[in-house]
Design a protein around this motif. Sequence first.
Motif, PDB file in Angstrom:
ATOM      1  N   ILE A   1       0.806  -1.196  -0.096  1.00 36.84           N
ATOM      2  CA  ILE A   1      -0.277   0.106  -0.118  1.00 36.84           C
ATOM      3  C   ILE A   1       0.693   1.432   0.204  1.00 36.84           C
ATOM      4  O   ILE A   1       2.157   1.136   0.348  1.00 36.84           O
ATOM      5  N   GLY A   2       0.327   2.490  -0.487  1.00 39.71           N
ATOM      6  CA  GLY A   2       0.778   3.594  -0.583  1.00 39.71           C
ATOM      7  C   GLY A   2       0.852   4.164  -2.133  1.00 39.71           C
ATOM      8  O   GLY A   2       1.637   5.206  -2.157  1.00 39.71           O
TER       9      GLY A   2
ATOM     10  N   GLY B   1      -2.529   8.039   8.221  1.00 39.43           N
ATOM     11  CA  GLY B   1      -2.261   8.319   6.954  1.00 39.43           C
ATOM     12  C   GLY B   1      -1.954   7.397   6.085  1.00 39.43           C
ATOM     13  O   GLY B   1      -2.197   7.320   4.945  1.00 39.43           O
ATOM     14  N   ILE B   2      -1.432   6.252   6.500  1.00 41.23           N
ATOM     15  CA  ILE B   2      -1.205   5.222   5.815  1.00 41.23           C
ATOM     16  C   ILE B   2      -2.298   4.205   5.626  1.00 41.23           C
ATOM     17  O   ILE B   2      -2.631   3.887   4.294  1.00 41.23           O
TER      18      ILE B   2
ATOM     19  N   ARG C   1       3.847  -6.069  10.047  1.00 35.95           N
ATOM     20  CA  ARG C   1       3.653  -6.694   8.851  1.00 35.95           C
ATOM     21  C   ARG C   1       2.882  -6.093   7.641  1.00 35.95           C
ATOM     22  O   ARG C   1       3.011  -6.573   6.755  1.00 35.95           O
ATOM     23  N   LEU C   2       2.876  -4.794   8.058  1.00 33.73           N
ATOM     24  CA  LEU C   2       2.080  -4.235   6.809  1.00 33.73           C
ATOM     25  C   LEU C   2       2.998  -3.883   5.717  1.00 33.73           C
ATOM     26  O   LEU C   2       4.075  -2.930   6.141  1.00 33.73           O
TER      27      LEU C   2
ATOM     28  N   PHE D   1     -11.204   3.946  -0.980  1.00 37.59           N
ATOM     29  CA  PHE D   1     -11.468   4.018   0.396  1.00 37.59           C
ATOM     30  C   PHE D   1     -10.345   3.659   1.389  1.00 37.59           C
ATOM     31  O   PHE D   1     -10.496   3.786   2.551  1.00 37.59           O
ATOM     32  N   GLY D   2      -9.344   3.392   0.757  1.00 39.86           N
ATOM     33  CA  GLY D   2      -7.874   2.864   1.603  1.00 39.86           C
ATOM     34  C   GLY D   2      -8.370   1.878   2.446  1.00 39.86           C
ATOM     35  O   GLY D   2      -9.089   1.127   2.365  1.00 39.86           O
ATOM     36  N   LEU D   3      -7.165   0.937   2.775  1.00 41.09           N
ATOM     37  CA  LEU D   3      -7.422  -0.141   3.754  1.00 41.09           C
ATOM     38  C   LEU D   3      -8.218   0.013   4.816  1.00 41.09           C
ATOM     39  O   LEU D   3      -9.220  -0.960   4.963  1.00 41.09           O
ATOM     40  N   ALA D   4      -8.239   1.219   5.405  1.00 48.84           N
ATOM     41  CA  ALA D   4      -9.341   1.467   6.563  1.00 48.84           C
ATOM     42  C   ALA D   4     -10.659   1.321   6.404  1.00 48.84           C
ATOM     43  O   ALA D   4     -11.544   0.666   6.876  1.00 48.84           O
TER      44      ALA D   4
END
Length: 329
Positions: free
Chosen positions: A154-155, A274-275, A228-229, A205-208
């Motif tokens: 991700i990123g 933010g991540i 681990r992310l 919508f991002g990981l969250a």
Amino acid sequence: MEPILNANLGVDGAENLLLGFETADDAAIYKVSDDAAAVLTVDFLTPLVDDPYQFGRLAAANALSDVFAMGGRPVCALNILALDCALGTEVAAEIMRGGASAVREANCFLVGGHSVDDPEPKYGLCVFGLVHPDHIMKNGGARPGDLLYLTKRIGTGLLSAAFKIGECEQADFDPAIESMCELNKAGGVAAVEASAHAVTDVTGFGLAGHLHEMLEASDCSVELDWDRLPLFNKAWELCEAYCRPNRTFSIMDFAEPFVAQGNLDDEEFDNRMGIICDPQTSGGLLVAVDPANAATFEAAFKRESGRAPWRIGRFVDGPDCTIRFSDAN
């Protein structure tokens, strides 16, 4: 929303609509026979990269992902293209060539489409796929004790935003482009082989945001293992420097009620938010797997993709549908 949800009532054949938009899932499912159900989805994007071929490729991969996330296989696709006529036919041809390469890799037919004159370029696909009615993967169904896997780093939002303003070198952005261009076929195949309990893909919508949809549909919570992310190189550095896409902040506002800060200080929590709230394009799959089937999932994914998936957490009891960090309890 209620009138829209009721729009299908009284329509002939409505009983065969196995999945609509009521659970914020990745695609619609319509049963056509005892052995086959149609998977229907549409997705399109504005450019994240300058190269028209890469843009076409990643936009198509993003659209095809919805079918893989449902446990299905894409069968045919239609182009959706908006482009300023002043850019000429060569740009349009390169965008669609990129899209065709992803469709071909998915063993899918490209069967036409539609284009309009538009000052802001947009491209994507409308995709028809098939899945057995007994093997549909949904974003609901995760159970306490299940392992949570992620199949891509991700990123991409952070790197894309930074690249546009000259804060990220091409060499650092290239791995993100390569990831966005990669199909989620391997994750879909592995999820089916491992009888995954729930699957969704990580996009805008991002990981969250997408994980929360999974939690709400499953009525449980999750503990994320932060260490681990998998992050792209420079993603954490850019997040700390607040070189974040504008959309990140609205996702953070949305996610704040269901992401637990625990014992993290404000700065660390803000950076982690933010991540996990970074909007992704053509991100990986989130997959809930019974621990007894973890080895099957990992082996199948590695066989199909050439790399291991990342085990990033575990589902736990909790009707509050909270995302917690395992090192912050």
